[in-house]
Design an enzyme around this catalytic site. Structure first.
Site, mmCIF file in Angstrom:
data_model
loop_
_atom_site.group_PDB
_atom_site.id
_atom_site.type_symbol
_atom_site.label_atom_id
_atom_site.label_comp_id
_atom_site.label_asym_id
_atom_site.label_seq_id
_atom_site.Cartn_x
_atom_site.Cartn_y
_atom_site.Cartn_z
ATOM 1 N N GLU A 31 -3.001 -9.418 3.429
ATOM 2 C CA GLU A 31 -3.331 -9.984 4.745
ATOM 3 C C GLU A 31 -4.821 -9.919 5.050
ATOM 4 O O GLU A 31 -5.281 -10.487 6.039
ATOM 5 C CB GLU A 31 -2.561 -9.234 5.837
ATOM 6 C CG GLU A 31 -3.189 -7.956 6.337
ATOM 7 C CD GLU A 31 -3.222 -6.803 5.333
ATOM 8 O OE1 GLU A 31 -3.959 -5.832 5.576
ATOM 9 O OE2 GLU A 31 -2.501 -6.884 4.318
ATOM 10 N N HIS A 35 -4.049 -5.219 0.005
ATOM 11 C CA HIS A 35 -3.735 -5.817 1.310
ATOM 12 C C HIS A 35 -3.844 -7.341 1.255
ATOM 13 O O HIS A 35 -4.935 -7.887 1.428
ATOM 14 C CB HIS A 35 -4.681 -5.274 2.380
ATOM 15 C CG HIS A 35 -4.358 -3.883 2.813
ATOM 16 N ND1 HIS A 35 -3.700 -3.602 3.994
ATOM 17 C CD2 HIS A 35 -4.572 -2.689 2.211
ATOM 18 C CE1 HIS A 35 -3.531 -2.294 4.100
ATOM 19 N NE2 HIS A 35 -4.058 -1.719 3.033
ATOM 20 N N CYS A 39 0.821 -1.216 0.000
ATOM 21 C CA CYS A 39 0.000 0.000 0.000
ATOM 22 C C CYS A 39 0.860 1.273 0.000
ATOM 23 O O CYS A 39 1.502 1.576 -1.000
ATOM 24 C CB CYS A 39 -0.983 -0.040 1.159
ATOM 25 S SG CYS A 39 -2.472 0.946 0.868
#
Length: 356
Positions: A334, A332, A247
């Protein structure tokens, strides 16, 4: 108490104000169906007024295990129905109790899809949350408050800390915290890394002096152009150690290598963003939260190749250095909230750390 959201173009959206509070910030929207606590505690939303498109929020309450940072950093919260009673085996408190405890102004019973349509058509803009009976003088004063740009140092860890690994010979990764989400650190830790998490303003020489096996550059809030001093430190580390960025970290790597970034009209925020891996042709669904992107045209004469693109608008979602052990993604992997389609990227970083 009745309240309203006022946008800088004069648009007004009415609702109920949870507490007698005010908010000023950039109004953004998230299209996720779940994960409101993870979004509230994602530092990338620092000082923004977060609007959720999903109509009912709070139905499974709040639990400490879902916290993505030490507190909620959003400037304000705009939702449809505020569910007062959550039902989940993790339940610890209601969303209303959490918002009150965290001092987050919340406007509910709002037509959030109308807010979203306005932002999609006109672009992201400043807004304020005020009681319905606020006078014009107060409105003008709040609307005149400038949006703070230097927010990375507000969300970063104040002191370095370590996350030990089970194996003594685990690779050491120094994670620069620009507003890192807890699940990113957990994901790196789960693949076997020992983590040394450091503040955003840590100098390159201090990081390299730790002799890490790799360096991780985290997500975070704001415009990457507002932190040139961090970009300069990243420049000093490129080529010295394997680097992985997510990001804001992705954008800072791009700027450190000479590329440009730009502000998107209304950003990508939600857990349903399709991303295509150009190396395999596969499309994965990703979780995203960013208002800026890397300008693809600016990469052409640089030693970088685009590895991932957003299927919706073709923007750059990932890149890799053609010669050095360095790669990054805009989204993202995760999740939290969102799908886990992209956890393989942590495995790719592990392979890079091992020099395989």
């Amino acid at each position: 108490m009745k309240g309203k959201l006022i946008l800088e173009d004069g648009s007004v959206f009415t609702g109920q104000l949870l507490n007698d509070s005010r908010a000023t910030g950039e109004v953004v929207f998230n299209t996720s169906m779940t994960g409101y606590q993870e979004s509230l505690t994602d530092p990338s939303y620092c000082r923004q007024i977060l609007t959720l498109t999903y109509p009912m929020v709070g139905n499974y309450g709040i639990a400490d295990i879902f916290m993505q940072s030490r507190k909620a950093f959003v400037g304000g919260f705009v939702i449809g129905e505020l569910c007062e009673l959550g039902s989940n085996w993790h339940y610890e408190e209601s969303l209303a109790e959490f918002l009150t405890r965290q001092n987050i102004p919340c406007l509910y019973d709002v037509d959030t899809r109308a807010v979203t349509r306005k932002i999609r058509n006109a672009g992201t803009m400043k807004g304020i949350i005020v009681p319905a009976d606020a006078d014009q003088a107060e409105i003008d004063k709040l609307m005149a408050v400038p949006i703070k740009k230097e927010v990375v140092m507000e969300v970063t860890t104040k002191e370095a800390y370590t996350m030990e690994a089970e194996n003594e010979d685990a690779p050491l990764v120094v994670a620069m915290d620009f507003g890192v989400k807890q699940n990113i650190l957990t994901s790196l830790h789960n693949i076997g890394c020992k983590l040394q998490v450091v503040p955003a303003d840590t100098k390159a020489e201090d990081i390299l002096a730790m002799n890490p096996d790799g360096i991780f550059l985290s997500n975070g809030p704001g415009d990457p152009a507002d932190v040139p001093e961090i970009v300069e430190e990243i420049k000093k580390m490129i080529g010295k150690k394997p680097i992985f960025g997510i990001c804001l970290g992705h954008q800072l790597i791009a700027r450190a290598l000479g590329a440009k970034t730009y502000k998107l009209k209304f950003g990508h925020r939600g857990s349903n963003q399709p991303v295509k891996d150009l190396r395999t042709g596969k499309v994965q669904i990703s979780s995203q939260n960013h208002g800026f992107a890397v300008e693809e045209e600016s990469l052409k004469d640089l030693p970088l190749e685009v590895t991932h693109i957003n299927v919706n608008d073709g923007t750059v979602e990932g890149m890799r250095h053609k010669e050095l052990p360095l790669f990054s993604v805009q989204y993202h992997p995760e999740a939290s909230p969102g799908p886990d389609d992209n956890l393989y990227l942590f495995d790719e970083f592990w392979t890079m750390l091992k020099g395989e």
